[in-house]
Design a protein around this motif. Structure first.
Motif, short mmCIF file in Angstrom:
data_model
loop_
_atom_site.label_atom_id
_atom_site.label_comp_id
_atom_site.label_asym_id
_atom_site.label_seq_id
_atom_site.Cartn_x
_atom_site.Cartn_y
_atom_site.Cartn_z
N LEU A 186 0.83 -1.21 0.00
CA LEU A 186 0.00 0.00 0.00
C LEU A 186 0.86 1.26 0.00
CD1 LEU A 186 -2.83 -1.01 2.49
CD2 LEU A 186 -2.80 -1.15 0.00
N LEU A 187 2.01 1.20 0.65
CA LEU A 187 2.92 2.34 0.63
C LEU A 187 3.45 2.57 -0.79
CD1 LEU A 187 4.98 1.80 3.90
CD2 LEU A 187 3.17 3.46 3.52
N VAL A 188 3.77 1.48 -1.48
CA VAL A 188 4.24 1.61 -2.86
C VAL A 188 3.14 2.19 -3.75
CG1 VAL A 188 5.03 0.32 -4.89
CG2 VAL A 188 5.96 -0.22 -2.63
N ASP A 200 5.23 2.53 -14.44
CA ASP A 200 5.92 1.42 -15.09
C ASP A 200 6.91 0.73 -14.16
OD1 ASP A 200 4.52 1.95 -17.37
OD2 ASP A 200 6.15 3.01 -18.38
N ASP A 201 7.31 1.41 -13.10
CA ASP A 201 8.29 0.85 -12.18
C ASP A 201 7.65 0.18 -10.96
OD1 ASP A 201 10.35 1.79 -13.76
OD2 ASP A 201 10.52 3.68 -12.67
N GLU A 202 6.32 0.29 -10.83
CA GLU A 202 5.68 -0.23 -9.64
C GLU A 202 5.87 -1.73 -9.48
OE1 GLU A 202 1.26 -0.41 -7.46
OE2 GLU A 202 1.47 0.38 -9.51
N GLN A 203 5.52 -2.50 -10.52
CA GLN A 203 5.63 -3.96 -10.39
C GLN A 203 7.06 -4.43 -10.28
OE1 GLN A 203 2.80 -5.75 -9.85
NE2 GLN A 203 4.29 -7.28 -9.21
N TYR A 205 9.49 -2.86 -8.94
CA TYR A 205 9.94 -2.50 -7.60
C TYR A 205 9.37 -3.47 -6.56
CZ TYR A 205 11.29 0.45 -3.66
OH TYR A 205 11.87 0.91 -2.51
N ILE A 206 8.10 -3.81 -6.71
CA ILE A 206 7.48 -4.76 -5.78
C ILE A 206 8.14 -6.14 -5.89
CG2 ILE A 206 5.36 -6.05 -5.32
CD1 ILE A 206 3.81 -3.51 -5.95
N ASP A 207 8.38 -6.56 -7.15
CA ASP A 207 8.96 -7.89 -7.35
C ASP A 207 10.35 -8.01 -6.75
OD1 ASP A 207 6.71 -8.75 -8.67
OD2 ASP A 207 7.51 -8.38 -10.68
N VAL A 208 11.19 -7.00 -6.99
CA VAL A 208 12.59 -7.09 -6.56
C VAL A 208 12.75 -6.72 -5.10
CG1 VAL A 208 14.92 -6.21 -6.94
CG2 VAL A 208 13.44 -6.66 -8.89
N ARG A 209 12.18 -5.58 -4.70
CA ARG A 209 12.43 -5.08 -3.35
C ARG A 209 11.55 -5.78 -2.29
NH1 ARG A 209 16.73 -3.54 -5.16
NH2 ARG A 209 17.41 -1.34 -5.18
N LEU A 210 10.29 -6.03 -2.62
CA LEU A 210 9.40 -6.64 -1.64
C LEU A 210 9.30 -8.15 -1.82
CD1 LEU A 210 6.48 -4.03 -1.58
CD2 LEU A 210 8.63 -4.04 -0.30
N GLY A 211 9.28 -8.61 -3.07
CA GLY A 211 9.18 -10.05 -3.31
C GLY A 211 10.51 -10.76 -3.32
N HIS A 212 11.62 -9.98 -3.33
CA HIS A 212 12.97 -10.55 -3.32
C HIS A 212 13.18 -11.50 -4.49
CE1 HIS A 212 13.50 -8.75 0.62
NE2 HIS A 212 12.40 -9.36 1.02
N ARG A 213 12.61 -11.15 -5.63
CA ARG A 213 12.80 -11.97 -6.82
C ARG A 213 14.09 -11.59 -7.53
NH1 ARG A 213 7.94 -11.76 -10.72
NH2 ARG A 213 9.39 -13.14 -11.82
N ALA A 214 14.58 -12.49 -8.34
CA ALA A 214 15.81 -12.23 -9.09
C ALA A 214 15.57 -11.09 -10.08
CB ALA A 214 16.25 -13.49 -9.83
N ILE A 215 16.58 -10.25 -10.24
CA ILE A 215 16.42 -9.06 -11.06
C ILE A 215 16.57 -9.35 -12.55
CG2 ILE A 215 18.85 -8.34 -11.00
CD1 ILE A 215 17.87 -5.46 -10.65
N GLU A 216 17.32 -10.41 -12.92
CA GLU A 216 17.62 -10.65 -14.34
C GLU A 216 16.37 -10.89 -15.19
OE1 GLU A 216 21.11 -11.30 -11.88
OE2 GLU A 216 19.14 -12.25 -11.83
N PRO A 217 15.46 -11.81 -14.81
CA PRO A 217 14.27 -12.00 -15.65
C PRO A 217 13.38 -10.77 -15.69
CG PRO A 217 14.58 -13.84 -14.13
CD PRO A 217 15.51 -12.77 -13.70
N ILE A 218 13.33 -10.01 -14.61
CA ILE A 218 12.48 -8.83 -14.57
C ILE A 218 13.03 -7.75 -15.50
CG2 ILE A 218 11.61 -6.99 -13.05
CD1 ILE A 218 11.72 -9.11 -10.78
N ALA A 219 14.35 -7.58 -15.51
CA ALA A 219 14.96 -6.63 -16.43
C ALA A 219 14.69 -7.04 -17.87
CB ALA A 219 16.47 -6.54 -16.16
#
Length: 292
Positions: A186-188, A200-203, A205-219
């Protein structure tokens, strides 16, 4: 050899992974890893090595830390970006360690050993997909640690529970509900509404910073380089931290502040659009130069 050639599929997840790895790396065309990018610095015997030979070499050279780190960074990148066969390849490369953990954790275990195997593999795959940070040293050690912890946690669950004679007289602890606006998602969302974070950066940011997902596939999914996305998220971190310190995400923003934040968001949008247009103009020239 083909996986379908096996008359019976192993009951153990690790044995099944070994079967799949054998099928993937058998002659006449075993899957190989191209180590050309780091070959000279890592001390590997060949720039392109079939995976079984590479695994054997790493096992014979336990102090080849640079080679192991570079090989595993490449394996993790490929597992995240290049398809399921590289996931099988990464598991197969780690099987000696995973099977050793399984043997240790199954000593004196009164449950099904196949359950331990499955948890170890699940822990490894979870770290492979989302948890291992390629910017940090020893990524392979992190994968193995995650695998071992998963197996250990399952074994600990088998320990005896403390009996309670009369559950009706057990007084539960306080359960104070969390303040709704304190939830990170909710803060995001509020940061996006205020223009602190671009839509465009919301998801990502949530995936990497909050979900701790790997950054390579998201990039890759967002059409940017890993370094570019990492820098973008770092700048967002700074803006979000400043907004939290100012109370903008948990309080009421003044009209003047709202206007200022929207203007900054519009400026970022124009800059990003300009860079994208420049990249599109540059692409044909790069292709022409490469063809020449």
């Amino acid at each position: 050899m083909n996986v379908s050639d096996a008359t019976t599929w192993p009951a153990s997840a690790l044995d099944a992974a070994a079967t799949a790895f054998a099928a993937l790396t058998c002659e006449p065309a075993p899957l190989a890893l191209d180590c050309t990018a780091f070959f000279s610095d890592a001390g590997l015997p060949q720039p392109v090595m079939p995976l079984p030979a590479l695994r054997d070499w790493l096992l014979r050279h336990p102090r080849a830390y640079t080679a192991r780190d570079e090989v595993w960074r490449e394996l993790i990148r490929r597992a995240r970006l290049d398809g399921p066969h590289w996931v099988v390849a990464a598991v197969g490369m780690a099987l000696p360690a995973l099977q050793q953990y399984a043997a240790q954790l199954c000593e004196g275990y009164d449950g099904d050993p196949a359950d331990i195997d499955a948890e170890i593999l699940t822990g490894f795959l979870t770290a492979l997909r989302d948890r291992a940070d390629l910017t940090k040293p020893a990524p392979y050690a992190g994968l193995c640690k995650a695998a071992w912890r998963a197996g250990r946690d399952l074994r600990l669950q088998r320990q005896e529970y403390l009996p309670v004679e009369d559950i009706e007289h057990v007084v539960p602890g306080p359960r104070t509900p969390r303040v709704p606006y304190g939830h990170p998602d909710l803060l995001v969302r509020r940061a996006v509404t205020l223009g602190i974070l671009d839509p465009d950066d919301e998801q990502p940011y949530i995936d990497v910073r909050l979900g701790h997902r790997a950054i390579e596939p998201i990039a890759a999914a967002n059409g940017v380089s890993v370094d570019a996305l990492r820098m973008r998220l770092s700048r967002i971190d700074s803006r979000v931290a400043e907004a939290l310190a100012d109370g903008l995400l948990t309080g009421v923003a003044s009209p003047e502040t709202t206007v200022r934040l929207r203007q900054r968001a519009e400026q970022r949008g124009r800059l990003r659009a300009g860079r994208a247009a420049a990249a599109r103009r540059e692409a044909p020239r790069q292709h022409a130069a490469a063809a020449a």
